[in-house]
Scaffold this motif. Structure first.
Motif, mmCIF file in Angstrom:
data_model
loop_
_atom_site.group_PDB
_atom_site.id
_atom_site.type_symbol
_atom_site.label_atom_id
_atom_site.label_comp_id
_atom_site.label_asym_id
_atom_site.label_seq_id
_atom_site.Cartn_x
_atom_site.Cartn_y
_atom_site.Cartn_z
ATOM 1 N N THR A 1 0.834 -1.212 0.000
ATOM 2 C CA THR A 1 0.000 0.000 0.000
ATOM 3 C C THR A 1 0.861 1.252 0.000
ATOM 4 N N LEU A 2 1.915 1.260 0.802
ATOM 5 C CA LEU A 2 2.826 2.405 0.825
ATOM 6 C C LEU A 2 3.491 2.621 -0.529
ATOM 7 N N GLY B 1 2.047 2.102 -3.341
ATOM 8 C CA GLY B 1 1.038 2.469 -4.321
ATOM 9 C C GLY B 1 0.357 1.308 -5.012
ATOM 10 N N VAL B 2 0.423 0.103 -4.434
ATOM 11 C CA VAL B 2 -0.213 -1.073 -5.023
ATOM 12 C C VAL B 2 -1.335 -1.543 -4.103
ATOM 13 N N ARG B 3 -2.500 -1.810 -4.670
ATOM 14 C CA ARG B 3 -3.607 -2.296 -3.856
ATOM 15 C C ARG B 3 -3.254 -3.648 -3.233
ATOM 16 N N ALA B 4 -3.702 -3.866 -1.995
ATOM 17 C CA ALA B 4 -3.271 -5.059 -1.277
ATOM 18 C C ALA B 4 -4.386 -5.618 -0.403
ATOM 19 N N VAL B 5 -4.376 -6.935 -0.300
ATOM 20 C CA VAL B 5 -5.338 -7.658 0.533
ATOM 21 C C VAL B 5 -4.568 -8.670 1.366
ATOM 22 N N TRP C 1 -10.807 1.981 -3.458
ATOM 23 C CA TRP C 1 -10.559 2.442 -2.097
ATOM 24 C C TRP C 1 -9.352 3.353 -2.084
ATOM 25 N N SER C 2 -9.222 4.116 -1.016
ATOM 26 C CA SER C 2 -8.180 5.128 -0.911
ATOM 27 C C SER C 2 -6.795 4.511 -0.976
ATOM 28 N N ARG C 3 -5.836 5.298 -1.407
ATOM 29 C CA ARG C 3 -4.465 4.820 -1.596
ATOM 30 C C ARG C 3 -3.813 4.399 -0.283
ATOM 31 N N ASN C 4 -4.276 4.927 0.859
ATOM 32 C CA ASN C 4 -3.643 4.570 2.133
ATOM 33 C C ASN C 4 -4.427 3.494 2.882
ATOM 34 N N VAL D 1 -14.298 -8.819 6.457
ATOM 35 C CA VAL D 1 -13.536 -7.944 5.567
ATOM 36 C C VAL D 1 -13.467 -6.584 6.247
ATOM 37 N N THR D 2 -12.243 -6.124 6.517
ATOM 38 C CA THR D 2 -12.063 -4.863 7.238
ATOM 39 C C THR D 2 -11.064 -3.982 6.507
ATOM 40 N N PRO D 3 -11.467 -2.766 6.119
ATOM 41 C CA PRO D 3 -10.496 -1.827 5.551
ATOM 42 C C PRO D 3 -9.654 -1.217 6.671
ATOM 43 N N LEU D 4 -8.342 -1.285 6.520
ATOM 44 C CA LEU D 4 -7.417 -0.722 7.499
ATOM 45 C C LEU D 4 -6.674 0.437 6.854
#
Length: 258
Positions: A124-125, A127-131, A163-166, A237-240
């Motif tokens: 994420t830092l 700039g790549v989406r991550a799960v 979703w947001s970049r951060n 599923v939780t966005p952090l």
């Protein structure tokens, strides 16, 4: 070949904190290959559970290629994702990073210690989406069938969202069979009170040493939390978010320093 107009399959990077040989990373590869034929694996050489978002800066790192798109790093999950995105895949970065499947849930305070979460944080830092994906154990060996059945659907749905970049996504599978899953719920980060499970022992030279135990105590099982959902048989599923600023305190605290 003529352009068919079909969307390009995502380039997926897989990492974890249980190590390159862990069974959970093989499960995640199976999940990823249902979504794309362009799957890369860059993961720690050995288990790094509890490493959190640590970065190796006091010694050199070694990168070992096992197969054309599979590499082991003698460092942390953070090191692995950093080397993957900025070195191994620098000519074409991944579209998505999947971390896991961890042998053990990452709910409540687990997320602050977890190397599984940290791999997703590093992506994420960058700039790549991550799960991040984890399998709850409930005191018994992991049954990966639930993650195998439900993982592709969860990730597919997330890929349709923005979703947001951060922000990274934290997914946890319950310790029930795939047909027993009560559903998928988007819920907030819950709480598991950390205990004091320290084991003091003495080595053969008479010196004391300690093992840190499971660190589990009182748990918040309300159904609007990741803890409650997973312990009651659901997929959470939780966005952090990476921004740890507590905004309600920011302004009044600032008044003290005017």
């Amino acid at each position: 070949m003529a352009d068919t107009g079909a969307p390009r399959a995502p380039r997926i990077l897989i990492s974890n904190d249980d190590g390159i040989q862990a069974p959970g990373i093989g499960v995640l590869e199976e999940i990823a290959r249902q979504l794309s034929d362009d799957v890369w694996v860059v993961a720690p050489e050995v288990e790094q559970s509890g490493a959190s978002h640590s970065l190796t800066i006091h010694r050199p790192l070694r990168l070992r290629q096992l197969d054309p798109q599979r590499f082991a790093v003698d460092g942390t999950p953070t090191d692995s994702v950093l080397l993957a995105i900025n070195h191994v895949m620098k000519d074409r970065r991944p579209d998505l990073v999947l971390s896991g499947v961890n042998g053990g849930s990452n709910i409540g305070e687990d997320v602050t210690y977890s190397g599984t979460i940290a791999a997703a944080m590093e992506a994420t830092l960058l700039g790549v989406r991550a799960v991040a994906l984890s399998q709850h154990l409930a005191g018994r060996p992991p049954d990966w069938s639930t993650a195998l059945r439900w993982g592709p659907e969860v990730v597919r749905r997330l890929l349709t969202a923005s979703w947001s970049r951060n922000v990274l996504m934290n997914v946890n599978f319950p310790a029930v069979g795939p047909d027993e899953v009560s559903g998928i719920q988007v819920v907030r980060h819950g709480k598991r009170k950390i205990g004091d499970d320290l084991h003091e022992r003495v080595d053969p030279r008479g010196r004391a040493y300690f093992w840190i135990g499971t660190l589990r105590g009182e748990e918040d099982v309300r159904q609007d939390t990741d803890v409650g959902v997973v312990l009651n048989g659901g997929i959470s599923v939780t966005p952090l978010q990476l921004d740890l600023t507590h905004y309600p305190t920011l302004e009044p605290l600032g008044e003290l320093f005017r």
